[in-house]
Design a protein around this motif. Structure first.
Motif, mmCIF file in Angstrom:
data_model
loop_
_atom_site.group_PDB
_atom_site.id
_atom_site.type_symbol
_atom_site.label_atom_id
_atom_site.label_comp_id
_atom_site.label_asym_id
_atom_site.label_seq_id
_atom_site.Cartn_x
_atom_site.Cartn_y
_atom_site.Cartn_z
ATOM 1 N N ASP A 305 57.317 25.637 104.543
ATOM 2 C CA ASP A 305 58.100 26.243 105.623
ATOM 3 C C ASP A 305 58.227 25.327 106.835
ATOM 4 O O ASP A 305 59.101 25.534 107.677
ATOM 5 C CB ASP A 305 57.467 27.570 106.067
ATOM 6 N N SER A 306 57.377 24.326 106.943
ATOM 7 C CA SER A 306 57.369 23.500 108.147
ATOM 8 C C SER A 306 57.965 22.113 107.962
ATOM 9 O O SER A 306 58.177 21.405 108.953
ATOM 10 C CB SER A 306 55.928 23.353 108.665
ATOM 11 N N ILE A 307 58.252 21.710 106.733
ATOM 12 C CA ILE A 307 58.705 20.334 106.511
ATOM 13 C C ILE A 307 60.079 20.061 107.123
ATOM 14 O O ILE A 307 60.442 18.899 107.316
ATOM 15 C CB ILE A 307 58.747 19.989 105.006
ATOM 16 N N PHE A 308 60.854 21.122 107.433
ATOM 17 C CA PHE A 308 62.174 20.915 108.027
ATOM 18 C C PHE A 308 62.136 20.916 109.551
ATOM 19 O O PHE A 308 63.172 20.812 110.198
ATOM 20 C CB PHE A 308 63.147 21.992 107.524
ATOM 21 N N ASN A 309 60.943 21.054 110.122
ATOM 22 C CA ASN A 309 60.816 20.983 111.572
ATOM 23 C C ASN A 309 60.955 19.541 112.038
ATOM 24 O O ASN A 309 60.582 18.602 111.337
ATOM 25 C CB ASN A 309 59.463 21.538 112.031
ATOM 26 N N LYS A 310 61.469 19.395 113.238
ATOM 27 C CA LYS A 310 61.642 18.056 113.790
ATOM 28 C C LYS A 310 60.283 17.400 114.005
ATOM 29 O O LYS A 310 59.341 18.034 114.495
ATOM 30 C CB LYS A 310 62.413 18.127 115.116
ATOM 31 N N PHE A 311 60.176 16.122 113.623
ATOM 32 C CA PHE A 311 58.971 15.296 113.761
ATOM 33 C C PHE A 311 57.844 15.720 112.821
ATOM 34 O O PHE A 311 56.713 15.285 112.963
ATOM 35 C CB PHE A 311 58.457 15.263 115.206
ATOM 36 N N LYS A 338 73.073 25.414 103.074
ATOM 37 C CA LYS A 338 71.627 25.575 103.196
ATOM 38 C C LYS A 338 70.932 24.516 102.356
ATOM 39 O O LYS A 338 71.560 23.819 101.549
ATOM 40 C CB LYS A 338 71.192 26.958 102.745
ATOM 41 N N ILE A 339 69.627 24.388 102.532
ATOM 42 C CA ILE A 339 68.807 23.503 101.718
ATOM 43 C C ILE A 339 67.585 24.281 101.253
ATOM 44 O O ILE A 339 67.014 25.074 102.011
ATOM 45 C CB ILE A 339 68.388 22.231 102.487
ATOM 46 N N THR A 340 67.193 24.075 99.989
ATOM 47 C CA THR A 340 66.003 24.715 99.436
ATOM 48 C C THR A 340 65.091 23.652 98.844
ATOM 49 O O THR A 340 65.525 22.529 98.576
ATOM 50 C CB THR A 340 66.366 25.731 98.342
ATOM 51 N N VAL A 341 63.832 24.010 98.646
ATOM 52 C CA VAL A 341 62.886 23.068 98.057
ATOM 53 C C VAL A 341 61.948 23.810 97.114
ATOM 54 O O VAL A 341 61.519 24.933 97.387
ATOM 55 C CB VAL A 341 62.071 22.340 99.162
ATOM 56 N N GLU A 342 61.670 23.178 95.983
ATOM 57 C CA GLU A 342 60.650 23.629 95.045
ATOM 58 C C GLU A 342 59.724 22.445 94.813
ATOM 59 O O GLU A 342 60.184 21.327 94.595
ATOM 60 C CB GLU A 342 61.269 24.078 93.724
ATOM 61 N N SER A 343 58.423 22.691 94.876
ATOM 62 C CA SER A 343 57.506 21.558 94.756
ATOM 63 C C SER A 343 56.155 21.993 94.215
ATOM 64 O O SER A 343 55.740 23.145 94.393
ATOM 65 C CB SER A 343 57.319 20.885 96.122
ATOM 66 N N GLU A 344 55.505 21.036 93.560
ATOM 67 C CA GLU A 344 54.149 21.250 93.071
ATOM 68 C C GLU A 344 53.345 19.982 93.342
ATOM 69 O O GLU A 344 53.756 18.885 92.916
ATOM 70 C CB GLU A 344 54.160 21.555 91.572
ATOM 71 N N PRO A 345 52.244 20.113 94.071
ATOM 72 C CA PRO A 345 51.447 18.922 94.397
ATOM 73 C C PRO A 345 51.064 18.139 93.145
ATOM 74 O O PRO A 345 50.647 18.706 92.139
ATOM 75 C CB PRO A 345 50.220 19.516 95.094
ATOM 76 N N GLY A 346 51.259 16.819 93.204
ATOM 77 C CA GLY A 346 50.909 15.954 92.098
ATOM 78 C C GLY A 346 51.962 15.832 91.019
ATOM 79 O O GLY A 346 51.852 14.988 90.126
ATOM 80 N N LYS A 347 53.004 16.654 91.082
ATOM 81 C CA LYS A 347 54.029 16.625 90.030
ATOM 82 C C LYS A 347 55.425 16.290 90.552
ATOM 83 O O LYS A 347 56.257 15.794 89.794
ATOM 84 C CB LYS A 347 54.056 17.961 89.291
ATOM 85 N N GLY A 348 55.712 16.583 91.809
ATOM 86 C CA GLY A 348 57.010 16.231 92.357
ATOM 87 C C GLY A 348 57.706 17.383 93.053
ATOM 88 O O GLY A 348 57.159 18.487 93.164
#
Length: 359
Positions: A305-311, A338-348
């Motif tokens: 939720d925070s990766i799209f915040n500035k800086f 809009k932009i969405t993200v799906e992610s899993e640590p260590g996999k991409g």
């Protein structure tokens, strides 16, 4: 008896003056008495709020929907009880904006409020101008952020190439033409970015990125060339699957969106495997979708939720300033996407941008 007749005559004259004022003023005004009954209104009020002569003598609660302002009754009562002037910005049923002033109508001899005078000043044009200014300011801030962010990459590539040139032995000059080409490419890219900035400066508030019909393959090739040094250095494998090739969007903005997503995919690669980046385009729910999938380090769900915040930076890699994803989000939302993200640590991760389909 004479005194009483004089008082009646004076009241008639005062009423005539008030009636004359209400009939001739160009400002929408209402007179509501202490019992919240509408007693008078000016002709402009009849036009703006669709009031009728039959509304005279009705309780304000019976006609309050005409003002598109749900708390008008509470506001009137507050002014009657407190004797204080109230100012508010309201919107009418025809979507116009007004500065509303509710002023207590004081009977001086009895020292009490006998109702209120409500005045409306049209501020629609001012509100519209303010919104346009806010939009232009946001557009220019986005442009400056994009240019400041994008210019760092060719500068970095230029610096690295110069360092490599310094280390070339005399017998290794066969690499010189290729390195020189990298220098020229970086300088050309910076020249283009600076030209965008100069153009926006001279065109002032008229500047806007113009939507045009784009070939996605050309945009992808432009991004690939811009990131050629990073791709070569990381040995990244980039695959494309273009299901939607024609996209209507601002060229500079679409290039910046894809550039930032691919650049991040390279930047946040895993040390355990060769970076692989898959770029797809397809249609979904009335949108043209471009997805960038990688096999990098991934993102913990706590940070999605925070990766799209500035800086905000994805990881402590020592690279970047945390502006890239913020820019992508701003570009997409300002264009109705809009932009969405799906992610899993260590996999991409898979970042998907949704662009309004304008076919």
């Amino acid at each position: 008896m004479q005194n009483k007749n004089d008082e009646i005559k004076m009241l008639i004259e005062l009423n005539d003056e008030l009636e004359n004022y209400f009939q001739n003023t160009i400002i929408p005004q209402l007179f509501v008495d202490a019992q919240l009954v509408l007693r008078k209104f000016t002709p402009p009020a009849m036009k703006q709020f669709k009031l009728k002569a039959t509304f005279i003598g009705k309780h304000i609660a019976d006609i309050h929907e005409n003002f598109r302002f749900p708390t008008i009754i509470e506001n009137i009562q507050h002014v009657i009880d407190s004797g204080e002037i109230l100012e508010k910005e309201i919107q009418t049923t025809d979507m116009r904006w007004f500065q509303m002033n509710i002023i207590p109508y004081l009977i001086r001899r009895e020292k009490k409020n006998n109702g209120v005078i409500i005045t409306f000043v049209d501020i629609t044009a001012r509100i519209r101008d303010l919104r346009e200014q806010e939009k232009l300011i946001a557009e220019h801030e986005l442009l400056l952020d994009t240019i400041a962010h994008d210019i760092k990459n060719p500068l970095t590539a230029l610096g690295m190439t110069i360092d490599m040139l310094k280390k070339i032995p005399e017998k290794g000059m066969e690499r010189f033409p290729r390195l020189l080409q990298n220098v020229e490419s970086s300088l050309l890219k910076m020249k283009t970015i600076i030209a965008d900035l100069v153009q926006s400066r001279w065109q002032g508030p008229r500047y806007q990125a113009v939507d045009e019909l784009l070939d996605l393959q050309n945009i992808l090739e432009d991004v690939r060339l811009t990131l050629s040094h990073q791709i070569q250095h990381s040995s990244a494998l980039i695959r494309t699957e273009v299901g939607v090739s024609e996209i209507t969007f601002a060229r500079r903005k679409l290039r910046s969106v894809i550039y930032n997503l691919v650049n991040n995919a390279i930047k946040y690669r895993s040390d355990e495997r060769r970076p692989e980046i898959n770029i797809r385009s397809y249609e979904a729910d009335g949108f043209a979708v471009i997805s960038v999938a990688d096999n990098g380090i991934g993102i913990d769900s706590r940070h999605l939720d925070s990766i799209f915040n500035k800086f905000e930076r994805l990881a402590d890699t020592g690279e970047g300033d945390g502006v890239g994803l913020y820019l992508v989000k701003q570009i997409m939302e300002s264009a109705g996407g809009k932009i969405t993200v799906e992610s899993e640590p260590g996999k991409g991760s898979v970042f998907s941008v949704y662009l309004k389909n304008q076919k």
